[in-house]
Every structure is written in C-alpha cells, then in structure tokens.
Design a protein around this motif. Structure first.
Motif, PDB file in Angstrom:
ATOM      1  N   TYR A 131      39.333  29.295  -5.288  1.00 41.16           N
ATOM      2  CA  TYR A 131      38.394  30.389  -5.537  1.00 41.16           C
ATOM      3  C   TYR A 131      37.234  29.953  -6.426  1.00 41.16           C
TER       4      TYR A 131
ATOM      5  N   TYR B 200      33.638  30.741  -5.037  1.00 45.38           N
ATOM      6  CA  TYR B 200      32.672  31.544  -5.788  1.00 45.38           C
ATOM      7  C   TYR B 200      31.424  30.733  -6.115  1.00 45.38           C
TER       8      TYR B 200
ATOM      9  N   TYR C 229      39.015  36.305  -0.098  1.00 42.53           N
ATOM     10  CA  TYR C 229      39.467  36.960  -1.331  1.00 42.53           C
ATOM     11  C   TYR C 229      40.529  38.035  -1.075  1.00 42.53           C
TER      12      TYR C 229
ATOM     13  N   MET D  37      41.703  35.385 -10.879  1.00 41.46           N
ATOM     14  CA  MET D  37      40.279  35.705 -10.864  1.00 41.46           C
ATOM     15  C   MET D  37      39.526  35.158 -12.067  1.00 41.46           C
TER      16      MET D  37
END
Length: 420
Positions: free
Chosen positions: A21, A25, A118, A142
């Motif tokens: 992630y 991102y 996600y 996260m």
C-alpha cells in the motif's frame, strides 16, 4: 494458542500488505510532486492539475465494485497481483505525458487498474481478523499512507532534483519511471507470497487455524448478510457510510495531493527540502492513526474515535490557512494531517462491524468507490478555487467544513450497530 496464531498472522501478512500500500499510495499521489515541474513544462493550470489528479477516481469508481466481487470469487493472491502489475505499468507510462488530454487519460486508466486494491485488502483482513481486533490492524495497515509521505515525498524530491535532464528526461519523468518499478515487482511477489485465507495458510498449525476460525465464526453470527449485490444498494445505512467516507476522503486527498504546493507556499524552496518538510505532517499522522486505532479497539468505541480526529483535522486546516507564520502553518498542517488521515482507517470499523459474506465484498467496494469520488472532487475543487482566488486558503476552509459535516454524520450512526 489464539495469541500465538494472531501474532503469526500479523507478521506474515500485515507488513507485506503495508509495503504494497505504501507503493500503491505513492504511485497514486506522486503526481502532487510531479506538478512542481510538470505544470511548468506542460503549461498546466492549477485547475488542469486538479482535474487530472481527480480523474483517477472516476476510473476507480466505475470498476471498484466488480473488482472487489472478482477478488472475493478468485482470491486475493491472483487479483491483487494483477492489480499491482497493471498499475505499475500504467504509472510508468506517465513519463510520456505530453498534453492535458493524455494526462487525463493516464490518470483514468491508473484508477481503473488500481480499482479494488484498497477495499480488497480491507475485505481480505476480514478473513483473518474479527471486528474487535480489526481497527488496530487497519490503522497499522493504513499507516502506509503517511509512511508513503514520510519516505515518498523526500524520495520524489530527490529524484526530481538529481535526475533532471539525465538522458534528455525531466525530473518528473524519471520520478514516474523509478517509482513504478516496485509496484511491478511486488505484484509478482504477491502471487507467490499471499494466501487467500486461513485454510490456505500452511504456516499455521491446524489448532491455530481453528482458534482463529472459531472467533471469526462467532462474530459472523451477529452480522447481516445480503444474498445479492442489489440488496446492498437498497440499504440506507450503506449510503450513510458512503456520505461519511466521502467527507473524510475529501480531507485526506485535499491534503495529500496539495501538500507539496501547500508547503512550497510557506516559503520552502527546492524539491528535496519541500519533500523533507512535507514529511513532518505524515509523521504526526502515523502517531495519531495508531493511537486512535488502539484506543478504539481497547474501548470498543467507534464513533467518538472518528469524531475527534475529524475535528482536529478541521481546526488544523483553518489555522494553517489563516496563519502568515510558516512555522505555525506547518504545525497546523501536521494537525490537519493527523486528523484527516486518521479518519479513513478508523472509518472502516463502522461498516465491517455489521456487514458479512458477499454483502461485505459488495458493500465495502460500494462505500469505497462512492466515497473515493471525493478524491475526484477534492483536488479539483482546491485547484479551481486556487485559480479563482489566487490562494489555497479558501480551499482549505472548504475542506475543514466538509470534515465537520463528516463528524456530525458519524454521530447519527447508532452506537449499538458499530461499537463491537
């Protein structure tokens, strides 16, 4: 036994998913750094940049639900690998951007490629963790968002400064190319490393598998199941979740897409320096996310653990926008980041507390896709208001107001529905 099993699960999947992630991102928002050079090179206005940044979420929206349903059917290993490899290839393609229409097209395709990643991970975590353990785990996962800012922003600035002009390419072109490579490599790794569920985990003993399965099965009895995807669209609670998430995503992406520009506006010069300073708010966000995530699980209270960070974010935006002092502006940008970015992981403890089965796959995807339309609205709105007024102040005030609306909506959710 249970404690050992969950420790194994954590160290096997969570750090790896976090790394994935971080890369996802970074590839999604590194356009904010590219803007510092690309807008000049290609004569993009603030509105063009904001629209292009946001168009990503149109593709994301259109393909989110089908992507998550496919993941539920074929398994996380194959589908997440596919997602990462295709988005890596498209992200690298940004180095060939030569016009606004091409920029828009590539951003749209990147959204299509990344759709399902996600919410797929959120769904995947429900296979391994019951809800009373999940807020902390999602918050840790996260943390990838601020971590990508902590390391990605200085990295992007360094690449743009160091490689600018090499082999006839601009710094922003090198940045897109270099930062796309990890996504492709990790996509290949996902196929060999990730397990689709507890039963596929050869690294857990049979007793450990049963311990986790029993806890999840007990929770599943209290969840509501939809026998069709259509049932999710008729549930008013799902649409309330969409609205809440929309508000929080407005704050999150308004901040992340415009962070380099906001930091530059305080007087910081040089891409590397901008990257280093803009890492500070993300460090604060990591601390806040994990504090509130642990607290929410400890007390099994969800609503106020969302409302308080949202209020922090709103105050941070307002003071940072109003202050002429660079130090105060950065300090309150840090508060805004701590609040706005914390809201997203904690939010997911709300819908996953009452959704189960196929309904969870479709519901999570719907909430994420509708909510992430704010990712289109937010950067475009800030860019439009900046072109209109010549300042980012009005846009930041708007983001603060929207976070306040999100906080109010959270308080309309019945505590007994989500406090588990």
């Amino acid at each position: 036994m249970k404690r050992i099993a969950y420790r194994k699960v954590f160290w096997r999947i969570v750090p790896f998913l976090m790394l994935c992630y971080v890369v996802a991102y970074l590839d999604r928002v590194n356009v904010g750094f590219a803007k510092l050079q690309m807008s000049t090179d290609l004569a993009f206005s603030e509105t063009v940049y904001g629209l292009g940044a946001g168009i990503f979420f149109i593709g994301y929206f259109l393909f989110e639900v089908p992507s998550n349903v496919i993941l539920h059917k074929v398994g996380a290993r194959v589908w997440i690998a596919r997602i990462m490899i295709t988005w890596g290839l498209i992200s690298a393609g940004f180095m060939f951007t030569a016009s606004a229409p091409m920029f828009y097209l590539l951003r749209f395709l990147l959204g299509v490629a990344e759709a399902g990643f996600y919410p797929g991970i959120i769904l995947f975590l429900t296979y391994w963790y019951p809800s009373h353990r999940r807020a902390k785990i999602i918050a840790i996962f996260m943390s990838a968002i601020p971590i990508s800012g902590i390391f990605g922003n200085p990295l992007s600035g360094w690449i743009m400064d160091s490689f600018h002009g090499s082999n006839g390419l601009a710094g922003w072109q090198w940045m897109f190319l270099i930062e796309a490579v990890p996504a492709i490599l990790l996509g290949i790794a996902v196929f060999f490393f990730l397990d689709n569920g507890i039963r596929h985990a050869k690294w857990l003993s049979e007793a450990e598998k049963q311990a986790i399965e029993r806890e999840i099965a007990q929770e599943e009895h209290g969840k509501e199941r939809s026998h069709s995807v259509a049932g999710i669209f008729r549930d008013p609670r799902i649409w309330l979740m969409c609205l809440i998430y929309f508000c929080f995503v407005m704050g999150q992406y308004g901040l992340t897409f415009w962070m380099p520009t906001l930091v530059k506006a305080t007087g910081v010069a040089g891409n590397l320096n901008i990257g280093l300073i803009s890492a500070i708010p993300f460090i604060c966000a990591v601390i806040a996310m994990n504090f509130f995530g642990r607290s929410a699980d400890r007390y099994r209270e969800r609503r106020w653990h969302l409302v308080v960070p949202a209020l922090f974010g709103a105050v941070g935006f307002v003071v940072a926008a109003a202050s002429p002092d660079p130090t105060i502006a950065i300090a309150f940008l840090s508060l805004a980041a701590a609040g706005a970015i914390t809201c997203a992981p904690l939010f997911w403890s709300l819908p996953t507390a009452f959704l189960g089965g196929t309904g969870a796959a479709a519901g999570i995807a719907l909430i994420n896709s509708v909510g992430n339309l704010a990712g289109f609205v937010s950067p475009y709105l800030v860019g439009y208001l900046k072109d209109l007024t010549g300042t980012t102040q009005v846009g930041m005030y708007a983001l603060a107001a929207i976070l306040m609306v999100g906080a109010i909506l959270v308080l309309t959710v019945p505590p007994k529905l989500v406090n588990r």
